[in-house]
Design an enzyme around this catalytic site. Structure first.
Site, PDB file in Angstrom:
ATOM      1  N   ASN A 166      48.394  44.245  29.548  1.00 42.84           N
ATOM      2  CA  ASN A 166      49.640  44.041  28.597  1.00 42.84           C
ATOM      3  C   ASN A 166      50.817  44.723  29.252  1.00 42.84           C
ATOM      4  O   ASN A 166      50.610  45.409  30.058  1.00 42.84           O
ATOM      5  CB  ASN A 166      49.360  44.336  27.272  1.00 42.84           C
ATOM      6  CG  ASN A 166      50.007  43.794  26.115  1.00 42.84           C
ATOM      7  OD1 ASN A 166      50.546  42.714  26.380  1.00 42.84           O
ATOM      8  ND2 ASN A 166      50.674  44.707  25.446  1.00 42.84           N
ATOM      9  N   LYS A 167      51.885  44.503  28.519  1.00 41.80           N
ATOM     10  CA  LYS A 167      53.253  45.288  28.931  1.00 41.80           C
ATOM     11  C   LYS A 167      52.872  46.611  29.366  1.00 41.80           C
ATOM     12  O   LYS A 167      52.082  47.385  28.502  1.00 41.80           O
ATOM     13  CB  LYS A 167      53.981  44.959  27.882  1.00 41.80           C
ATOM     14  CG  LYS A 167      55.317  45.597  27.882  1.00 41.80           C
ATOM     15  CD  LYS A 167      56.057  45.269  29.156  1.00 41.80           C
ATOM     16  CE  LYS A 167      56.126  43.670  29.198  1.00 41.80           C
ATOM     17  NZ  LYS A 167      56.777  42.965  30.533  1.00 41.80           N
ATOM     18  N   ASP A 191      48.296  39.614  28.293  1.00 38.70           N
ATOM     19  CA  ASP A 191      48.669  38.545  28.991  1.00 38.70           C
ATOM     20  C   ASP A 191      47.659  38.144  29.720  1.00 38.70           C
ATOM     21  O   ASP A 191      47.652  37.121  30.637  1.00 38.70           O
ATOM     22  CB  ASP A 191      49.959  39.364  30.049  1.00 38.70           C
ATOM     23  CG  ASP A 191      51.173  39.178  29.292  1.00 38.70           C
ATOM     24  OD1 ASP A 191      51.306  40.020  28.734  1.00 38.70           O
ATOM     25  OD2 ASP A 191      51.957  38.285  29.639  1.00 38.70           O
ATOM     26  N   GLN A 196      61.946  44.461  24.843  1.00 47.18           N
ATOM     27  CA  GLN A 196      61.374  43.388  23.865  1.00 47.18           C
ATOM     28  C   GLN A 196      61.020  43.972  22.464  1.00 47.18           C
ATOM     29  O   GLN A 196      61.151  43.094  21.660  1.00 47.18           O
ATOM     30  CB  GLN A 196      60.034  42.875  24.560  1.00 47.18           C
ATOM     31  CG  GLN A 196      60.197  41.950  25.816  1.00 47.18           C
ATOM     32  CD  GLN A 196      60.019  42.626  27.099  1.00 47.18           C
ATOM     33  OE1 GLN A 196      60.202  44.157  27.222  1.00 47.18           O
ATOM     34  NE2 GLN A 196      59.622  42.269  28.103  1.00 47.18           N
ATOM     35  N   ARG A 206      59.283  34.019  27.291  1.00 46.98           N
ATOM     36  CA  ARG A 206      58.182  35.118  27.823  1.00 46.98           C
ATOM     37  C   ARG A 206      57.272  35.301  26.740  1.00 46.98           C
ATOM     38  O   ARG A 206      57.085  34.687  25.798  1.00 46.98           O
ATOM     39  CB  ARG A 206      59.031  36.404  28.164  1.00 46.98           C
ATOM     40  CG  ARG A 206      60.222  37.004  27.701  1.00 46.98           C
ATOM     41  CD  ARG A 206      60.337  37.088  26.152  1.00 46.98           C
ATOM     42  NE  ARG A 206      59.297  38.252  25.895  1.00 46.98           N
ATOM     43  CZ  ARG A 206      58.574  38.288  24.949  1.00 46.98           C
ATOM     44  NH1 ARG A 206      58.842  37.503  23.727  1.00 46.98           N
ATOM     45  NH2 ARG A 206      57.423  39.129  24.660  1.00 46.98           N
ATOM     46  N   GLY A 207      56.264  36.139  27.157  1.00 45.57           N
ATOM     47  CA  GLY A 207      55.030  36.154  26.155  1.00 45.57           C
ATOM     48  C   GLY A 207      53.902  35.189  26.572  1.00 45.57           C
ATOM     49  O   GLY A 207      54.267  33.963  27.030  1.00 45.57           O
ATOM     50  N   ALA A 208      52.776  35.427  26.828  1.00 49.40           N
ATOM     51  CA  ALA A 208      51.721  34.940  27.591  1.00 49.40           C
ATOM     52  C   ALA A 208      51.650  33.434  26.941  1.00 49.40           C
ATOM     53  O   ALA A 208      51.783  32.470  27.662  1.00 49.40           O
ATOM     54  CB  ALA A 208      50.423  35.693  27.295  1.00 49.40           C
ATOM     55  N   ARG A 263      55.430  33.505  37.403  1.00 48.48           N
ATOM     56  CA  ARG A 263      54.926  34.990  36.819  1.00 48.48           C
ATOM     57  C   ARG A 263      53.534  34.926  37.140  1.00 48.48           C
ATOM     58  O   ARG A 263      52.690  34.206  36.605  1.00 48.48           O
ATOM     59  CB  ARG A 263      55.469  35.224  35.368  1.00 48.48           C
ATOM     60  CG  ARG A 263      57.014  35.164  35.356  1.00 48.48           C
ATOM     61  CD  ARG A 263      57.222  35.806  33.716  1.00 48.48           C
ATOM     62  NE  ARG A 263      57.242  37.167  33.708  1.00 48.48           N
ATOM     63  CZ  ARG A 263      57.147  38.043  32.774  1.00 48.48           C
ATOM     64  NH1 ARG A 263      57.320  37.224  31.608  1.00 48.48           N
ATOM     65  NH2 ARG A 263      56.857  39.351  32.635  1.00 48.48           N
TER      66      ARG A 263
HETATM   67  O1  MRU Z   1      56.920  40.512  30.105  1.00 50.57           O
HETATM   68  P1  MRU Z   1      56.691  39.775  28.624  1.00 50.57           P
HETATM   69  O2  MRU Z   1      57.778  39.858  27.796  1.00 50.57           O
HETATM   70  O3  MRU Z   1      56.380  38.392  28.869  1.00 50.57           O
HETATM   71  O4  MRU Z   1      55.453  40.759  28.125  1.00 50.57           O
HETATM   72  C1  MRU Z   1      54.916  40.057  26.870  1.00 50.57           C
HETATM   73  C2  MRU Z   1      53.717  40.980  26.580  1.00 50.57           C
HETATM   74  O5  MRU Z   1      53.341  41.892  27.491  1.00 50.57           O
HETATM   75  C3  MRU Z   1      52.929  40.464  25.427  1.00 50.57           C
HETATM   76  O6  MRU Z   1      52.446  41.615  24.668  1.00 50.57           O
HETATM   77  C4  MRU Z   1      52.211  39.585  25.793  1.00 50.57           C
HETATM   78  O7  MRU Z   1      52.585  38.597  26.318  1.00 50.57           O
HETATM   79  C5  MRU Z   1      51.261  38.978  24.543  1.00 50.57           C
HETATM   80  S1  MRU Z   1      52.144  37.586  23.984  1.00 50.57           S
HETATM   81  C6  MRU Z   1      51.472  37.252  22.232  1.00 50.57           C
END
Ligand code: MRU
Length: 367
Positions: free
Chosen positions: A258-259, A248, A207, A53-55, A94
């Protein structure tokens, strides 16, 4: 980054070049498990179910998923329709992180320049590898540029601890190495600056608690986990010098997805005059979207992620229901912070304001 003395990345290609290796992030921090991705379906499951996970990491996994599609193509010839269908399936895994379609498209373009199947496979592998290295280097540069902000605050505070607040995990686990939001923190720490991180737990999948706390701890960075609701309180009491988060998808206008919960942190930061920065590689800009609030797709995930909490007890991994059994839940996974609350973007090319004009000053080729 190092885990127990071993250099490790979040994704890599096995020696025989047919298997993509990832860390199963669902299991952290209690277990460190490496998983093999051999097929497109394996990669889609890993993205959807958040093994990765994470962009930036989703983007690179998407790129390698296209490579796996070329390896597993039926028959000797890689049919363009087959490949396009697989690419669409991967992109749909996603919806919010634009890096996913970016990674897939980069590899698809490299393949399109070849005619023979063997060459297509090779081109896909080379392109996925190049994207990986590019993201590593971009995150390293984000660290260098962002470090200057922490240095400046450290000077203003005569070397006293700089308190950074971050949300979710925008660390090396969300990328390949360094992280985005964490890259300036690691760079400052490695430079000997006194830095402490407030880690938002980041419900429902935690996370922050599970991943950011784990990786900061492994690197030796001082940190404290707080509830998602504590940010306003600690900002009000002068306990936060700077907020740095990842993203993201960032619209060219500067609106930031973002999250979930990031927006509330930005509001609290604005109200309390705490600078709110967003760290991102250019792969996270969506150059086609101006109105982030209405145009960025917001993922809605399984409500059971809210209704149940995962953890470990003396018998190992366990899942516990925490609400009345019949209560429904709505699981919005991301929110959009309007550009006006963002003090600046920390990118691989430097720091800019959250305006289309300033973003394009750094990326003139997007004009
Ligand atoms: O749902 P996730 O864990 O994939 O969400 C991740 C985030 O929101 C991060 O802040 C974002 O991807 C930036 S990653 C460097």
């Amino acid at each position: 980054m190092k885990v127990d003395g071993q250099d490790i990345r979040t994704i890599w290609l096995d020696k025989d070049k047919t298997v993509v290796k990832i860390i199963d992030q669902r299991k952290l921090p209690h277990e460190f498990v490496i998983v093999d991705l051999k097929t497109v379906d394996d990669a889609i499951t890993a993205i959807k179910d958040m093994y990765v996970r994470g962009a930036p990491l989703i983007g690179v996994t998407g790129a390698y998923a296209v490579y796996l599609a070329t390896l597993n193509a039926p028959g000797a010839h890689i049919d363009p329709d087959y490949l396009a269908t697989e690419a669409d399936r991967i992109k749909a895994a996603r919806p919010t992180a634009v890096n996913l379609s970016w990674g897939v498209e980069q590899v698809m373009s490299a393949i399109a320049r070849q005619t023979e199947s063997e060459k297509k496979i090779e081109a896909a592998r080379i392109a996925a590898g190049a994207i990986t290295e590019q993201e590593v280097e971009n995150c390293r540069k984000i660290g260098e540029h962002g470090r200057s902000l922490i240095e400046q605050i450290s000077r203003q505070k005569s070397g006293k601890t700089v308190n950074v607040l971050t949300h979710c995990n925008a660390g090396w686990l969300a990328c390949i190495e360094h992280g985005t939001a964490t890259a300036p923190i690691y760079a400052a720490f490695d430079h000997g600056l006194d830095v402490h991180v407030w880690v938002d737990e980041t419900r429902p999948l935690n996370q922050g608690t599970r991943l950011t706390a784990w990786e900061l701890g492994k690197h030796g960075v001082k940190h404290t986990i707080i509830t998602d609701n504590a940010g306003g309180h600690i900002m009000q009491h002068g306990m936060v010098d700077i907020v740095i988060v990842g993203t993201d998808r960032t619209a060219v206008s500067g609106d930031v997805a973002n999250k979930i919960g990031t927006y509330l942190k930005a509001l609290a930061a604005w109200e309390n005059h705490v600078p709110f920065y967003v760290a991102l590689p250019s792969s996270t800009f969506d150059w086609n979207i101006k109105d982030g609030i209405n145009a960025i797709p917001i993922e809605e995930r399984d409500p059971d992620e809210i209704r149940y909490v995962q953890g470990v007890d003396h018998n190992g991994a366990t899942s516990v229901l925490i609400c009345p059994p019949d209560s429904p839940a709505a699981n919005f996974a991301f929110d959009v912070t309007p550009a006006r609350y963002v003090k600046g973007f920390i990118t691989e090319r430097g720091i800019c304001k959250a305006t289309e004009e300033d973003i394009k000053r750094l990326f003139p080729e997007k004009e």
